[in-house]
Write an enzyme that holds these catalytic residues in place. Structure first.
Site, PDB file in Angstrom:
ATOM      1  N   VAL A 157      17.191  86.317  52.013  1.00  0.00           N
ATOM      2  CA  VAL A 157      17.967  87.391  53.037  1.00  0.00           C
ATOM      3  C   VAL A 157      17.935  88.808  52.736  1.00  0.00           C
ATOM      4  CG1 VAL A 157      19.772  87.640  54.817  1.00  0.00           C
ATOM      5  CG2 VAL A 157      19.381  85.443  53.688  1.00  0.00           C
ATOM      6  N   ASP A 209      23.886  71.320  57.519  1.00  0.00           N
ATOM      7  CA  ASP A 209      24.034  71.982  56.261  1.00  0.00           C
ATOM      8  C   ASP A 209      25.378  72.580  56.177  1.00  0.00           C
ATOM      9  OD1 ASP A 209      23.864  72.307  53.532  1.00  0.00           O
ATOM     10  OD2 ASP A 209      22.307  73.602  53.489  1.00  0.00           O
ATOM     11  N   SER A 242      16.299  78.022  52.371  1.00  0.00           N
ATOM     12  CA  SER A 242      15.330  78.258  53.469  1.00  0.00           C
ATOM     13  C   SER A 242      14.721  79.724  53.002  1.00  0.00           C
ATOM     14  CB  SER A 242      16.017  78.148  54.723  1.00  0.00           C
ATOM     15  OG  SER A 242      17.178  78.856  54.859  1.00  0.00           O
ATOM     16  N   GLY A 243      15.257  80.481  52.482  1.00  0.00           N
ATOM     17  CA  GLY A 243      14.813  81.856  52.233  1.00  0.00           C
ATOM     18  C   GLY A 243      15.515  82.573  51.746  1.00  0.00           C
ATOM     19  N   GLY A 300      21.097  87.800  49.970  1.00  0.00           N
ATOM     20  CA  GLY A 300      21.622  86.487  49.938  1.00  0.00           C
ATOM     21  C   GLY A 300      20.221  85.470  49.837  1.00  0.00           C
ATOM     22  N   ARG A 301      20.285  84.557  49.121  1.00  0.00           N
ATOM     23  CA  ARG A 301      19.397  83.451  49.046  1.00  0.00           C
ATOM     24  C   ARG A 301      19.687  82.115  49.035  1.00  0.00           C
ATOM     25  NH1 ARG A 301      14.806  83.774  44.962  1.00  0.00           N
ATOM     26  NH2 ARG A 301      14.950  86.269  44.976  1.00  0.00           N
ATOM     27  N   GLY A 302      18.840  81.444  49.819  1.00  0.00           N
ATOM     28  CA  GLY A 302      19.200  80.021  49.895  1.00  0.00           C
ATOM     29  C   GLY A 302      17.889  79.287  49.978  1.00  0.00           C
TER      30      GLY A 302
END
Ligand SMILES: *[C@@H]1O[C@H](CO)[C@@H](O)[C@H](O)[C@H]1NC(C)=O
Ligand SMILES: *[C@@H]1O[C@H](CO)[C@@H](O)[C@H](O)[C@H]1NC(C)=O
Ligand SMILES: *[C@@H]1O[C@H](CO)[C@@H](O)[C@H](O)[C@H]1NC(C)=O
Ligand SMILES: *[C@@H]1O[C@H](CO)[C@@H](O)[C@H](O)[C@H]1NC(C)=O
Ligand SMILES: *[C@@H]1O[C@H](CO)[C@@H](O)[C@H](O)[C@H]1NC(C)=O
Ligand SMILES: *[C@@H]1O[C@H](CO)[C@@H](O)[C@H](O)[C@H]1NC(C)=O
Length: 787
Positions: free
Chosen positions: A512, A623, A509-510, A505-507
């Protein structure tokens, strides 16, 4: 509470230990040689003939199980008895079996017998679960050799007698027959014991009890009447047959009768012993102060801080060093309308405030005094225990602290999930005065939800207390429950993730990554970017986030902070995020059914309610969107990334989070208006998510399902409003569900969503949202609902 501690382990190796003879389909009677291993899917050993009760393995926390009896048909698993509440067994390789010699035994993974009935009668012995909830072992002649009714844990079921030899216990609290034949509630802490019910200021007689009947027996009958040999009797508010009831001593020390609302599967308090929770002794520990406004809340006396931030029972300790030398000078900090029960050093009447103050100053062992003006009552205190604040009390308490000590005026309340005190978020968190709200409904809700939650937390907490009972040699599951949260080294995490190989995953904030620890535990490791916090601040934040623990929040196992490397370690949630199951071209098997959607709506609301209302640190998610709602194996919602808003905010003077947090489409208007941000921003985002769950379309992006036509959120809201008025709710609902939905729930969800999208002061709180959803929870659609 299948997933309460969300602990996941893959352990095929131990399958070897599984017993060849086990029962997947439950019966009400089993004969010798029968057994159930903890890995069994159903986890059910026996069910009573009419399926009122089930007995089997109950997950008390990450990989820790107890052998328990619970109500079959309640929304949340309600445990009424446990064989091993304080010494859980391992989630792998443990089993319960009725041996050939007639002993019912619970065996841990290494073969240790954790609990047994001690019965020896050989072949012909059977174990049955009766419709009363009594688990019995009978020999071949039918004689009862053992019954669970004679060793209660925290609950008394109808027809189960409480006797001389038995007591209900929960944490430090117990209900028992005292030596003078009176049924009492007592706090029995490590250092202090104190009776708080019936009112200790009165004699047994004044309390309506007698002391002469030494039969010492009390029983709740099937109509909801409780009758005790000391003359105590009371009845459920909904007395009469046909209602399932239980009498349970809560983790908070209150004794309550609960009645089951059969249509909702939830419990309603139909009687309680203590009306004002601060009357329960020891509830906030030594030097702690109890307040009830409108729910129970603990804080430390000024100049004191929590001894163990996880546990109010341990109370508070002074932030100063006290000496009795003449050189040390003291001041008093006034705590208005408060008193501490008992432990008086001196008592004087009709004396002046100055004399009272002097009495305390002159005595080295005086920690505080209570003074009532008018009458001039003066009590000096040797111990601060059972302290409470209440506007009804006409005196004030004065706490003795060294002169010039800098006491933080804030009471040291932090978010402590495992703490048996339900701490309510302050009203100001919502930027409004709750004064005009009806608290009656709130009480009932808080009492029920609180009690249910506490029961579960209590079960897991009770073995946190008995760390020494937890075998050291046991694997991480146990340790996780006890240590809960820890710091990892960068190296450990690099190894676990195979040098950050598998990105999941990717968001904002960073990124995963998936990781597997040596103990086979699968985790999600998030590499944070853009963390401007200093080491110390990061630690402080971790300390708060790490304590947040709720089944609808992704559990954080720990973190790593080494120089530039800032990583967070989360439980691994099997299924993907919610958006993958509702938007776009979702295959039919993946498409969420209505009951799953409802369950996710409820779970998400619960998670948020927990963040908003039970953590006094202001945990606002900031969020909320389908991408941040992960789904467990059984499609339980788990909110990810909470607490990160705090991490990314640099200094609070520029509290303009708008640039950093939130996702367009889910962001409340006040972000743009530069208004102060409070928990209502999450309520707004939740409203958008609700609409998306119902409609199955990405409303937030401005595109509704209808032929891919662009529709602004406001237009959509408008359309929903009209449909609600005309009653055509099915037009709102995702067409892919082929009309398989519950119209009542759709209406409630749509209405709720609309109110969440209103001007912020009109939005409901998350607690109110949970309540509204619970009211229409059609539990028959998903009987497997569990915590
Ligand atoms: C004592 O209590 C028991 C149980 O409530 C009752 O059956 C019995 O009559 C009582 N004895 C007396 C002397 O009141
Ligand atoms: C009990 O008393 C001992 C000795 O006074 C003290 O060290 C300990 O912290 C107390 N325990 C609690 C829970 O207050
Ligand atoms: C109390 O005394 C200990 C040891 O004498 C000292 O380390 C500590 O800093 C003192 N605390 C305060 C608040 O003065
Ligand atoms: C208060 O009462 C104590 C005994 O409880 C007594 O010794 C003391 O002298 C009294 N103080 C005053 C100021 O009356
Ligand atoms: C199983 O573990 C417990 C706790 O560590 C220990 O006391 C016991 O001796 C062990 N039993 C066996 C058979 O290894
Ligand atoms: C059960 O709950 C439903 C929904 O909240 C309510 O309408 C009903 O009156 C309750 N029944 C009882 C017996 O309390």
């Amino acid at each position: 509470m299948g997933t309460f501690f969300f602990f996941l382990i893959i352990l095929p190796l131990l399958a070897v230990l599984a017993v060849p003879c086990s029962y997947a389909s439950a019966q009400s009677t089993l004969s010798t040689g029968s057994s159930l291993s903890v890995e069994e899917d159903s986890n059910i050993f026996l069910t009573s003939p009419h399926n009122e009760f089930s007995c089997g393995f109950y997950e008390a926390g990450g990989n820790a199980f107890s052998f328990s009896i619970w109500f079959t048909a309640t929304m949340e698993k309600t445990v009424v008895w446990s064989a091993n509440p304080k010494s859980p067994v391992n989630g792998h390789g443990s089993k319960v079996s009725l041996n050939h010699n007639g002993n019912l035994a619970l065996t841990d993974v290494n073969g240790t017998v954790t609990w047994d009935t001690g019965t020896r009668s050989g072949e012909g012995t059977v174990v049955s679960l009766l419709d009363t909830g009594n688990l019995i072992v009978r020999d071949s002649t039918g004689t009862i050799l053992w019954e669970s009714f004679s060793s209660p844990t925290d609950t008394l079921l109808p027809l189960q007698p409480l006797t001389k030899g038995t007591r209900l216990v929960s944490s430090y609290y117990s209900l028992y027959f005292d030596n003078d034949n009176v049924l009492r509630l007592m706090y029995d802490g490590p250092n202090i014991s104190s009776i708080y019910w019936p009112n200790p200021d009165h004699t047994a007689f004044d309390n309506g009890r007698t002391t002469y009947n030494s039969s010492r027996v009390a029983v709740l009958d099937t109509e909801g009447f409780f009758l005790s040999s000391d003359g105590l009797n009371f009845k459920a508010s909904d007395w009469g047959t046909r209602v399932k009831r239980r009498l349970t001593i809560g983790y908070d020390g209150n004794l309550r009768m609960y009645s089951l609302n059969a249509s909702t599967g939830s419990w309603i308090v139909s009687w309680e012993a203590i009306a004002v929770m601060c009357d329960v002794h020891g509830i906030c520990g030594q030097n702690g102060m109890c307040e009830y406004s409108p729910s129970l809340r603990c804080s430390c006396a000024p100049g004191y801080e929590m001894t163990d931030p996880q546990n109010w029972n341990k109370g508070c300790q002074p932030q100063f060093n006290k000496s009795c030398s003449k050189t040390q000078q003291f001041d008093f900090i006034k705590v208005p309308h408060s008193d501490c029960y008992g432990f008086d050093l001196t008592y004087n009447q009709s004396i002046t405030f100055a004399d009272c103050e002097k009495t305390c100053l002159d005595s080295c062992s005086c920690l505080a005094f209570t003074y009532k003006t008018g009458t001039g009552f003066c009590y000096t205190k040797a111990l601060l225990f059972n302290c409470y604040r209440s506007s009804d009390f006409l005196g004030d308490n004065y706490i003795k602290v060294p002169k010039n000590m800098e006491t933080s005026k804030q009471s040291g309340l932090t978010c402590n999930p495992g703490i048996p005190v339900v701490v309510q978020g302050s009203a100001s968190m919502y930027g409004m005065d709750d004064g005009n709200k009806s608290y009656t409904t709130y009480y009932v809700f808080a009492a029920i939800l609180g009690a249910i939650v506490l029961l579960f937390i209590g079960t897991s907490w009770s073995f946190l207390y008995s760390k020494q009972n937890i075998p050291k040699s046991m694997e991480a599951g146990y340790r996780m429950v006890t240590s809960q949260f820890r710091m990892f080294t960068y190296r450990e995490l690099r190894e676990a993730t195979g040098k950050f190989k598998e990105e999941i995953g990717r968001g904002a904030s960073g990124i995963v990554y998936r990781g597997v620890f040596e103990d086979k535990r699968v985790v999600a490791v998030k590499k944070l970017t853009n963390i401007s916090h200093s080491e110390e601040e990061f630690w402080a934040e971790m300390n708060i986030i790490g304590r947040i623990n709720h089944m609808n929040l992704v559990r954080m196992w720990g973190f790593c902070s080494e120089g530039q490397h800032k990583l967070l370690v989360y439980e691994y949630v099997e299924n993907e995020s919610l958006d993958k199951f509702i938007f776009g071209d979702v295959s039919t098997e993946r498409l969420l059914s209505w009951s799953q959607r409802f369950k996710i709506a409820l779970g998400t609301a619960r998670g948020l309610a927990y963040l908003h209302h039970e953590c006094l640190e202001w945990v606002i998610h900031c969020d909320i969107k389908p991408e941040n709602i992960l789904l467990s194996r059984d499609f339980e919602a788990k909110i990810a990334d909470f607490g990160l808003a705090k991490l990314s905010k640099r200094d609070s003077s520029s509290f303009n989070l708008a640039h950093m947090r939130g996702t367009m489409g889910y962001m409340a208007p006040e972000w743009a208006l530069n208004l102060p941000i409070n928990a209502k921003v999450d309520v707004y985002s939740y409203g958008v998510v609700l609409l998306e769950l119902v409609s199955g379309s990405r409303i937030s992006s401005g595109i509704a399902v209808d032929d891919g036509k662009e529709v602004q959120l406001t237009q959509f809201v408008h359309a929903v409003k009209e449909l609600l008025v005309s009653g055509d709710v099915k037009d709102i609902v995702d067409t892919r569900l082929n009309c398989h939905f519950n119209p009542e729930q759709v209406t409630v969800m749509a209405k709720l969503a609309l109110s969440c999208l209103e001007e912020r002061n009109s939005r409901p709180t998350m607690n109110e949202t949970v309540r509204a959803l619970l009211a229409c929870d059609d539990h028959d659609n998903h009987p497997a609902y569990s915590w």
